[in-house]
Design an enzyme around this catalytic site. Sequence first.
Site, PDB file in Angstrom:
ATOM      1  N   GLY A 125      61.687  44.772  17.337  1.00 30.89           N
ATOM      2  CA  GLY A 125      62.243  44.027  18.449  1.00 30.89           C
ATOM      3  C   GLY A 125      61.153  44.068  19.658  1.00 30.89           C
ATOM      4  N   ILE A 137      61.241  45.268  22.703  1.00 32.74           N
ATOM      5  CA  ILE A 137      61.206  46.517  23.458  1.00 32.74           C
ATOM      6  C   ILE A 137      60.802  47.558  22.478  1.00 32.74           C
ATOM      7  CG2 ILE A 137      62.453  48.304  24.525  1.00 32.74           C
ATOM      8  CD1 ILE A 137      61.418  45.642  26.307  1.00 32.74           C
ATOM      9  N   SER A 174      65.452  43.967  10.510  1.00 38.07           N
ATOM     10  CA  SER A 174      64.939  42.736  10.013  1.00 38.07           C
ATOM     11  C   SER A 174      63.709  43.021   9.388  1.00 38.07           C
ATOM     12  CB  SER A 174      64.638  41.975  11.391  1.00 38.07           C
ATOM     13  OG  SER A 174      63.732  41.067  10.880  1.00 38.07           O
ATOM     14  N   GLU A 175      63.567  42.440   7.981  1.00 36.27           N
ATOM     15  CA  GLU A 175      62.572  42.766   7.259  1.00 36.27           C
ATOM     16  C   GLU A 175      61.475  42.203   7.615  1.00 36.27           C
ATOM     17  OE1 GLU A 175      61.627  42.298   2.513  1.00 36.27           O
ATOM     18  OE2 GLU A 175      62.804  40.614   3.558  1.00 36.27           O
ATOM     19  N   LYS A 230      71.491  41.731  22.111  1.00 38.23           N
ATOM     20  CA  LYS A 230      71.221  41.499  23.583  1.00 38.23           C
ATOM     21  C   LYS A 230      71.544  40.284  23.894  1.00 38.23           C
ATOM     22  CE  LYS A 230      67.206  43.474  22.954  1.00 38.23           C
ATOM     23  NZ  LYS A 230      67.266  43.976  21.499  1.00 38.23           N
ATOM     24  N   SER A 241      69.070  50.818  27.558  1.00 39.06           N
ATOM     25  CA  SER A 241      70.258  49.888  28.222  1.00 39.06           C
ATOM     26  C   SER A 241      69.901  48.903  28.890  1.00 39.06           C
ATOM     27  CB  SER A 241      71.467  51.044  28.748  1.00 39.06           C
ATOM     28  OG  SER A 241      72.488  50.170  29.208  1.00 39.06           O
ATOM     29  N   LYS A 274      73.092  44.687  32.750  1.00 36.69           N
ATOM     30  CA  LYS A 274      74.033  43.767  32.315  1.00 36.69           C
ATOM     31  C   LYS A 274      75.224  44.876  31.987  1.00 36.69           C
ATOM     32  CE  LYS A 274      71.686  39.958  30.829  1.00 36.69           C
ATOM     33  NZ  LYS A 274      70.312  40.352  31.223  1.00 36.69           N
ATOM     34  N   LEU A 314      59.852  39.545  30.434  1.00 32.06           N
ATOM     35  CA  LEU A 314      59.203  38.218  30.229  1.00 32.06           C
ATOM     36  C   LEU A 314      58.721  38.374  28.833  1.00 32.06           C
ATOM     37  CD1 LEU A 314      57.061  37.865  33.442  1.00 32.06           C
ATOM     38  CD2 LEU A 314      58.973  36.727  32.864  1.00 32.06           C
ATOM     39  N   GLY A 315      58.977  37.424  28.151  1.00 30.95           N
ATOM     40  CA  GLY A 315      58.624  36.976  26.931  1.00 30.95           C
ATOM     41  C   GLY A 315      59.186  37.600  25.631  1.00 30.95           C
TER      42      GLY A 315
END
Length: 635
Positions: free
Chosen positions: A297, A299, A321-322, A373, A413, A416, A456-457
């Site tokens: 992902g 992060i 996710s492969e 998320k 975390s 939110k 961002l992004g």
Amino acid sequence: MKTLGNFRLSSTALPVVAFLFDLCAVTSAWAISYWLRFEGNVPPDFLSTGILVYVLGLPLHGVIFWVFGLYRGLWLFASLPDLIRIVKAVGVSALVIIALAVLLHPVPPVPRSILILHPMLLLCIMGGARFAYRAIKEFNRYGGLMAQGKPILVLGAGRAAAALVRELARSPEWRLVGLLDDDESKRGRSLGGYTILGPIADLPLWKEKLHVDHVLVALPSAPLETQKQVFQLCIDHGVQALVLPALTSLDEGKPFLSRIRSINLEDLLGRDPVSIDTPHVEAILKSQVVLVTGAGGSIGSELCRQIAHFKPKRLIAVEQSEFALYRLTEEFREYHADIELISLAGDVKDTLFLDHVLARYSPSILFHAAAYKHVPLMEEANAWQAVRNNVVGTMRTAEAAARHRVSRFVLVSTDKAVNPTNVMGATKRLAEMVCQSLQQSSPRTAFETVRFGNVLGSDGSVIPKFQEQIAKGGPVTVTHPDITRYFMTIPEAAQLVLQASCMGSGGEIYLLDMGKPVRIADLARDLIRLHGFTEDQVKIVFTGLRPGEKLYEELLADAETTRPTPHPKLRIAKAREVPATWLDSLQPWLLQERMLSDDEVRTDLCSWVSEYTPAILAKPARRQTDRIVTATEKI
């Protein structure tokens, strides 16, 4: 100052000199036209009428030239629009001279050939002189690269600008036309042969005068707030601002113009560069085995990149996710070939998989970034899956870390989780509470949590969506005109997560300094302008708040306080304590063998997370499973 031969003229005197030259051009053209008409022998009576019309017509020419703005531009930058203005001014003045000759009706009259020859000669003298001057100056400056390259201004006139000027002078791609700087002592002076034209605030004026669409920002020592204002000025007036990734290498004598880039939203945010305590971070990462979940992902992958700089013994990347795992593997193969990367496809809810991985590789620190998320997706139709992935996944990963005596467990975390109004935020707060509870029963592992806002992004964030909408010609959809969010860059977030990981003794919830909240509508407007469009071309449409969405995010719950840390961008939240036995009461609800509806999930989450106030909450019929949650189990 501007140099003309042995004379030095100030920038304010140049228009006066140009005006006097043009008046001389009127005189010369009038005299030459008579000389040509009469083949060098002008009869006395025609000469007297010619002098009369000339004396009356000369001041009229001067007035017309000023009205048409012939002296707002600089001869050095004369271009086609300047020539068009000259043609218009000469044309109007020719009509005025004809009218004057008719009204005066001198005897003998002014020959018609004179009235035709004079404007033609005047146009050649005025236009030719300007373009000859520019050609000579550009030949001297660019070594024969006359009028090549796109015109560009440099903002700033310091040491960095001097280095930029030297290379721009040799560039066939760019043609430097001047500099702007706020230092009054530099106005009108020259840097590398180029004039410092005025303050940066005058950029809109010089954009029109010099027909400039690009500027190169050379303000490395200016405060970030000043840089933000400069970038915003460029956007507001349709100028494409270019910056260098780093200005520190300008003194090394290496080419750098190939590395310039357009400004982006990170520049507009004006975030201070992150400085982390490198020795302490290095102490927990160098030559250690590090495991990252959710490694594919936004992060998680950035955490892997940042960790790689500290030369771990081995980096374990766990990702469901492969494709994301493949992409990370290929990136490390190209850019971090010296790092031993173990790419593992697996689910963080799979206890057997986790025990196998931790037993085999024995990581000393585990970063848990795997989570769902996306707020609206998790709010409807996927609420129970959000609980399973965000809470059960965290619980099983954290319990496995405790069983295998991992020294540090860091939960990534979100803001939110503070006073959540949506399922995603409530599940992340519940995941925090799981780690707090495990800290009580598993003191050998330091469980730490790091909260931060939007990056961002990141995958699924609003910025890539806006970019896709702009590429399609719009409209750009924003949920509400007043909605705000905290933003930071992905590298900044990852570095501060690493910083927090080496600071705590266990049980802390770290808050990252997110700066000031940003209006999403303003981000959309800036992004539209950054892509070279106006709001008339790409419209913004407000669609209404989505399920579970807040107008604004908070960084602390109402009952929480914070205390500082040695790092200025990190604070510790004093959250309510969660006892070790609490997790035992939570597990039956988490592990029940049935799918809960969205309404059931929201109702039960209210019992487990007291600060949760769902934006959507129906009133389902009471179920048998409601007995799992009792008043004594609430925190």
